[in-house]
Design a protein around this motif. Structure first.
Motif, PDB file in Angstrom:
ATOM      1  N   ALA A 124      47.509  51.287   8.242  1.00  0.00           N
ATOM      2  CA  ALA A 124      47.569  50.825   9.096  1.00  0.00           C
ATOM      3  C   ALA A 124      48.213  51.036  10.590  1.00  0.00           C
ATOM      4  O   ALA A 124      47.583  50.944  11.337  1.00  0.00           O
ATOM      5  CB  ALA A 124      47.885  49.158   8.881  1.00  0.00           C
ATOM      6  N   VAL A 128      45.792  53.268  13.768  1.00  0.00           N
ATOM      7  CA  VAL A 128      46.553  52.570  15.748  1.00  0.00           C
ATOM      8  C   VAL A 128      46.592  53.507  16.508  1.00  0.00           C
ATOM      9  O   VAL A 128      46.258  54.613  16.758  1.00  0.00           O
ATOM     10  CB  VAL A 128      47.269  51.553  15.720  1.00  0.00           C
ATOM     11  CG1 VAL A 128      47.960  51.190  17.053  1.00  0.00           C
ATOM     12  CG2 VAL A 128      47.119  50.488  14.614  1.00  0.00           C
ATOM     13  N   TYR A 135      41.648  58.155  21.885  1.00  0.00           N
ATOM     14  CA  TYR A 135      41.423  58.148  23.069  1.00  0.00           C
ATOM     15  C   TYR A 135      41.622  58.315  24.046  1.00  0.00           C
ATOM     16  O   TYR A 135      41.026  58.800  25.427  1.00  0.00           O
ATOM     17  CB  TYR A 135      41.766  56.616  22.636  1.00  0.00           C
ATOM     18  CG  TYR A 135      41.345  55.719  23.675  1.00  0.00           C
ATOM     19  CD1 TYR A 135      40.192  55.625  24.157  1.00  0.00           C
ATOM     20  CD2 TYR A 135      41.999  54.953  25.160  1.00  0.00           C
ATOM     21  CE1 TYR A 135      39.166  54.839  25.574  1.00  0.00           C
ATOM     22  CE2 TYR A 135      41.321  54.329  25.871  1.00  0.00           C
ATOM     23  CZ  TYR A 135      40.224  54.542  26.618  1.00  0.00           C
ATOM     24  OH  TYR A 135      39.718  53.979  27.058  1.00  0.00           O
TER      25      TYR A 135
ATOM     26  N   LYS B   2      35.153  51.999  23.600  1.00  0.00           N
ATOM     27  CA  LYS B   2      35.818  51.016  24.678  1.00  0.00           C
ATOM     28  C   LYS B   2      35.479  49.680  22.971  1.00  0.00           C
ATOM     29  O   LYS B   2      36.794  48.691  21.913  1.00  0.00           O
ATOM     30  CB  LYS B   2      35.694  49.917  26.160  1.00  0.00           C
ATOM     31  CG  LYS B   2      36.962  50.206  26.520  1.00  0.00           C
ATOM     32  CD  LYS B   2      35.969  49.233  27.941  1.00  0.00           C
ATOM     33  CE  LYS B   2      37.090  50.086  29.104  1.00  0.00           C
ATOM     34  NZ  LYS B   2      36.245  50.142  29.908  1.00  0.00           N
ATOM     35  N   MET B   5      37.248  50.414  20.320  1.00  0.00           N
ATOM     36  CA  MET B   5      38.588  50.165  20.533  1.00  0.00           C
ATOM     37  C   MET B   5      39.661  48.701  19.984  1.00  0.00           C
ATOM     38  O   MET B   5      39.589  48.845  18.914  1.00  0.00           O
ATOM     39  CB  MET B   5      39.725  50.383  21.790  1.00  0.00           C
ATOM     40  CG  MET B   5      40.043  52.361  21.839  1.00  0.00           C
ATOM     41  SD  MET B   5      40.856  52.979  20.862  1.00  0.00           S
ATOM     42  CE  MET B   5      42.555  52.192  21.392  1.00  0.00           C
ATOM     43  N   PHE B   8      38.850  48.518  15.827  1.00  0.00           N
ATOM     44  CA  PHE B   8      40.515  48.803  15.799  1.00  0.00           C
ATOM     45  C   PHE B   8      41.401  48.321  15.722  1.00  0.00           C
ATOM     46  O   PHE B   8      42.250  47.537  14.866  1.00  0.00           O
ATOM     47  CB  PHE B   8      40.531  50.061  16.138  1.00  0.00           C
ATOM     48  CG  PHE B   8      40.212  51.687  15.992  1.00  0.00           C
ATOM     49  CD1 PHE B   8      40.552  51.736  14.432  1.00  0.00           C
ATOM     50  CD2 PHE B   8      39.681  52.008  16.383  1.00  0.00           C
ATOM     51  CE1 PHE B   8      40.216  52.668  13.289  1.00  0.00           C
ATOM     52  CE2 PHE B   8      39.713  53.669  15.872  1.00  0.00           C
ATOM     53  CZ  PHE B   8      39.575  53.603  14.408  1.00  0.00           C
ATOM     54  N   THR B  12      43.824  45.480  12.588  1.00  0.00           N
ATOM     55  CA  THR B  12      44.432  46.183  12.449  1.00  0.00           C
ATOM     56  C   THR B  12      45.595  45.166  12.580  1.00  0.00           C
ATOM     57  O   THR B  12      47.035  45.121  13.075  1.00  0.00           O
ATOM     58  CB  THR B  12      45.309  47.226  12.965  1.00  0.00           C
ATOM     59  OG1 THR B  12      45.100  46.825  14.065  1.00  0.00           O
ATOM     60  CG2 THR B  12      44.664  48.162  12.282  1.00  0.00           C
TER      61      THR B  12
END
Lengths: 362, 360
Positions: A124, A128, A135, B2, B5, B8, B12
Motif C-alpha cells: 500500500a 503511494v 508524478y 490528477k 492521483m 490512488f 490507499t
C-alpha cells in the motif's frame, strides 16, 4: 555528446549542493550511529569526519572522470571500453542505482510499519511512493531537483529535534578520545562511508549541470553539509545512550525523538516520521530517474515507458521483502556494492582513462 | 494525471484499521506483583471519565479502574487481560510502571525490555518500586487526585524537580543498566495514611534491587550524580538547634589518581546555599561560619559512609567505575570489578553559605 540537452532542462551549478545532500541524507541517518560505534565505540565521530573527507575525494574523482569524458558515465564507458563492454558495465551501474531506490523505499516502509502503522501492508505504502515518484520524474529532472531542495530544507528539522535528548546528556561518554587502534578506525570509516554513498547519481546527471566546472565546490559543499548533520546526530546519540544501550537500539535517532515531549504534542516521532517521507522521496526519485535516463541512452528506449516498467519492478520487489533480516541483507549487499564501486572501481576507471588519453595524444 | 492521483489516494486511505480514542482502553499505569518464581500478576489502571452532574454539568471528573491478569510473561498476562476488557487495550499513554518489592528483588529487566521494545511506549515512562502490593495501590482512589496514575506521575515529577529524587525514567534506567561501571536506581514509594509518599531510592545491582536509600541519603546521593539548583537540607547543630539550608546548589567533580596499580578516586563536592530556618536565637556571621563547618563535616561523613556501604554491597550507583573508565585508556571492566570494593575514595566538601535570610 550525441544529443545535447536543451538549455531549459539544465540546472544551476549551486543546486548540485541540494542534489548531493538530499541523496545522502535519507533513511541512513535514522540508524547509522549504531553502526559507526560497533568498531570504535564513541570515537565514532572521528570516523564520521574521515568518511566525509573520503567522500569529498570521491566527488572530486567523479568530476575529473566526467569532465575528461565530457558527458555521463555511459559516455565515458563507451569511450574507454568500447560499445559492448562499456555498455555492459553501464548496465551494471544502472542496476545498482535502481537497487538504491529499492533499499530506501523498503527501509522507510519498514520504519513506518514498526513505528506508526503496525498493520500497514507494504504494497500500500509502496504504491503511494511509486505513484509519487512517477508524478515527479515524469515532469523531468528540474522537478526532481526541486524535490531535493524541499527535502534538504525539511531535513533541517533534525537539528531542532536534537535539543530534546540533550536534557539527559553525559558528555563524559565521549572520553577517553582516540582509545582505539588505527585498524579499528579504518573499519569504522569504511562503515561510515556507506552512509555517504548517495553521490554516485552524479555519474548520470552530470550533463544536466549548466557549468559543470563550477559545480564541484557546490557538490563538496553538499557533502560537508551532510557531514555536519551526521556529526551532530552521532555526537548527540553518543552522549545520550550508553554504548551497550546504543547497540540494542535499531534506530537511535527515532528513539531519541521518543524523549521529546511538548505540551501540545506528546509524541514527536509521529510527526517526524511522516515528514521524513519527503526527505526520502528524492532518494527514490533520483534513483529511478537516473536508471530510466540511463536505459534510454544505453538502449534508446522510451524513457517514459522504461520508467513505468522500473516502477513496477521496484513495487513488486519491495512488496516481496517482508522480514527485518531480508531488508538488512539487502541493505548490506547494496552498500557493500556501492563501497567497492566508489573506492575500487572508480579509481581503476580513472587510471584506464588516463592511460587511454595519454595513448591517444602521443 | 490528477485524476489518477486522486484514485490512488482514495484506494490507499483505508489500508490501516482505525483506532478511535473513545473506543480504546488507554493504560495509564501498570503494576507488577510477585506471585512465585514463574508467575507474576499485572494490574493495569485505565482512566474512567464521568460526565459531571448538577451544577457542574458538562465538566468531567476522572477516576480509574483496574484490570488484573496473572501469567509468566507479559504477553501471557496481556491475553488474559484482553479477555477481561470490553475494549481494546492500548499502551501508548502509559506513564507509570510499578514493581512491588519482591519483583524488584527478583530482577525487572525482562519486563522493562518489553516496554522498551514497544515503540508506542514513550521513553519518559516512570519506573518505580512500591513497598506493598501494587494492585492495592492501583485500585485506590486517593482523595488528592482520584486518577491514580496522574497522582503518581505528579508526585514523582515534583520530587525530581524540587526534592531528593535524581532524574529518573525508563531511559535513565536503561542508560544506567547498560552503562559499564554504573548501576541503576529507581524511586521507592510507600504508603502513608491514605497517601503515597516518596521514601527514597531503590538501588539496583544490574536489574535486581539490593538496597534502599532513605530520603535524606537519596538527597546526598543526588548531589553526587547530578548538578542542581534548588535543594533543601536540614542539619542539626549542637544544643538541640536546627538550621535549614535553602536553594542549595551543588556540583560534584571527580578526579582520579593512578600512581600505583590501584586507582584512587577523589570527589570534590561544591555546594552553595543560604540559611532559611534556624531554631537558635541570633544568626550572625560567626554562627553562619559554624553552620558552614558543621555542614561540610556532616556531608563528608555521610558521603563516605554511603560509598562504603555501596562498596560492601558491591554496587556502584554513583558510577565511580564510569568515572574511572572515562579517565583510563584501555579500561578493563573485569579488573575494575575486582578492585571496586577496596578502592580508596577521598571526599572533599566545600560549602558556602551566602547569607542568613532577610532578617538579622
Amino acid at each position: 555528446m550525441t544529443n545535447p540537452i536543451p538549455e531549459r532542462n539544465l540546472i544551476s551549478p549551486f543546486l548540485v549542493l541540494f542534489l548531493i545532500n538530499a541523496m545522502q541524507v535519507g533513511v541512513g541517518v535514522l540508524g547509522f550511529p549504531r553502526y559507526v560505534a560497533i568498531d570504535v565505540d564513541y570515537d565514532g565521530w572521528i570516523a564520521v569526519i574521515l568518511g566525509g573527507f573520503l567522500t569529498s575525494v570521491a566527488i572530486w574523482l567523479i568530476f575529473i572522470i566526467l569532465r575528461r569524458g565530457n558527458g555521463d558515465i555511459i559516455e565515458v564507458h563507451k569511450k574507454v571500453y568500447g560499445k559492448w563492454l562499456g555498455g555492459f558495465l553501464s548496465f551494471l551501474i544502472l542496476l545498482y542505482l535502481l537497487s538504491l531506490s529499492l533499499v530506501v523505499l523498503r527501509t522507510y516502509i519498514e520504519v513506518v510499519q514498526i513505528w506508526v502503522f503496525a498493520q500497514l501492508e507494504t504494497w500500500a505504502l509502496s504504491l503511494v511512493f511509486c505513484a509519487l515518484a512517477y508524478y515527479t520524474i515524469v515532469k523531468g529532472f528540474r522537478v526532481v531537483t526541486g524535490i531535493c531542495f524541499i527535502s534538504v530544507i525539511l531535513s533541517f528539522l533534525t537539528y531542532v529535534s536534537l535539543f530534546g535528548p540533550l536534557e539527559f546528556m553525559e558528555m563524559r561518554n565521549l572520553l577517553p578520545i582516540v582509545d582505539h587502534t588505527p585498524i579499528e578506525f579504518l573499519k569504522a570509516t569504511k562503515t561510515m562511508v556507506l552512509s555517504y554513498l548517495g553521490v554516485k547519481m552524479l555519474l548520470i546527471y552530470y550533463p544536466f549541470i549548466k557549468q559543470p566546472e563550477k559545480a564541484l565546490k557546490w557538490a563538496v559543499g553538499g557533502n560537508v553539509l551532510t557531514m555536519i548533520m551526521y556529526l551532530s546526530v552521532s555526537l548527540v546519540a553518543f552522549i545520550y545512550f550508553s554504548p551497550d544501550q546504543l547497540q540494542r537500539t535499531i534506530w537511535p535517532l527515532l528513539s531519541m525523538w521518543q524523549i521529546i515531549e511538548m505540551p501540545f504534542l506528546e509524541r514527536f516521532e509521529f510527526i517526524a516520521i511522516p515528514v521524513w517521507s519527503i526527505v526520502v522521496l528524492p532518494n527514490i526519485c533520483l534513483g529511478l530517474w537516473s536508471t530510466s535516463r540511463g536505459f534510454r541512452l544505453l538502449f534508446s528506449f522510451n524513457q517514459h515507458q522504461t520508467l513505468i516498467v522500473l516502477l513496477i519492478i521496484v513495487f513488486c520487489l519491495s512488496s516481496m521483502l517482508q522480514t527485518r533480516a531480508s531488508i538488512d541483507l539487502l541493505n548490506t549487499v547494496v552498500s557493500e556494492t556501492g563501497f567497492y564501486l566508489t573506492y575500487v572501481y572508480l579509481p581503476i576507471l580513472w587510471l584506464i582513462q588516463t592511460i587511454r588519453l595519454k595513448g591517444r595524444s602521443t | 494525471m490528477k485524476k489518477l492521483m486522486i484514485i490512488f489516494l482514495l484506494l490507499t486511505t483505508a489500508c490501516v484499521p482505525t483506532k478511535i480514542v473513545d473506543e480504546l482502553m488507554l493504560i495509564h499505569a501498570t503494576g507488577f506483583d510477585y506471585i512465585d518464581e514463574k508467575n507474576m500478576r499485572a494490574t493495569i489502571s485505565v482512566p474512567v471519565y464521568h460526565q459531571g452532574s448538577g451544577h457542574s454539568a458538562g465538566e468531567q471528573s476522572v477516576t480509574s479502574e483496574t484490570i488484573t491478569g496473572v501469567g509468566h510473561t507479559a504477553k501471557d498476562i496481556r491475553s488474559e487481560m484482553d479477555s477481561k476488557s470490553p475494549r481494546l487495550i492500548e499502551n501508548s499513554k502509559l506513564a507509570v510502571v510499578l514493581f512491588d518489592h519482591e519483583t524488584a528483588n527478583n530482577g525487572i529487566i525482562d519486563t522493562v525490555d518489553t516496554f522498551y521494545r514497544d515503540p508506542t511506549v514513550g521513553q519518559r515512562v516512570y519506573l518505580t518500586v512500591y513497598e506493598g502490593q501494587t494492585r492495592e495501590l492501583l485500585e485506590q482512589n486517593l482523595s488528592l487526585q482520584p486518577e491514580i496514575s496522574r497522582y503518581l506521575t505528579e508526585l514523582i515529577e515534583q520530587n525530581i524537580k524540587n526534592h531528593e529524587l535524581p532524574k529518573s525514567n525508563m531511559h535513565v534506567f536503561l542508560y544506567r543498566y547498560f552503562q559499564k561501571g554504573m548501576d541503576p536506581f529507581l524511586p521507592y514509594l510507600k504508603k502513608s495514611d491514605g497517601q503515597v509518599q516518596v521514601d527514597g531510592l531503590a538501588i539496583f545491582k544490574k536489574d535486581k534491587m539490593c538496597t534502599i536509600l532513605s530520603r535524606e541519603d537519596s538527597f546526598i546521593f543526588k548531589m553526587l550524580v547530578e548538578s542542581f539548583q534548588e535543594g533543601t537540607f536540614e542539619i542539626s547543630l549542637k544544643d538541640e538547634e536546627y538550621a535549614t539550608i535553602m536553594n542549595l546548589s551543588t556540583r560534584a567533580k571527580y578526579s582520579l589518581q593512578k600512581d600505583s596499580d590501584s586507582p584512587k578516586i577523589t570527589i570534590n563536592l561544591f555546594t552553595k546555599g543560604y540559611v532559611n530556618e534556624y531554631s537558635g536565637e541570633t544568626l550572625d556571621q560567626k554562627k553562619l561560619d559554624a553552620i558552614n563547618e558543621i555542614l561540610e563535616e556532616e556531608l563528608t561523613k555521610k558521603i563516605s559512609t554511603m560509598i562504603e556501604t555501596f562498596q560492601e554491597l558491591n554496587v556502584d550507583p554513583i558510577g565511580l567505575g564510569f568515572q574511572v573508565k572515562t579517565r583510563t585508556r584501555g579500561w578493563d571492566e573485569k579488573e575494575w570489578t575486582r578492585q571496586y570494593p577496596d578502592v580508596p575514595v577521598d571526599v572533599n566538601v566545600t560549602t558556602k553559605i551566602t547569607h542568613g535570610g532577610v532578617s538579622e
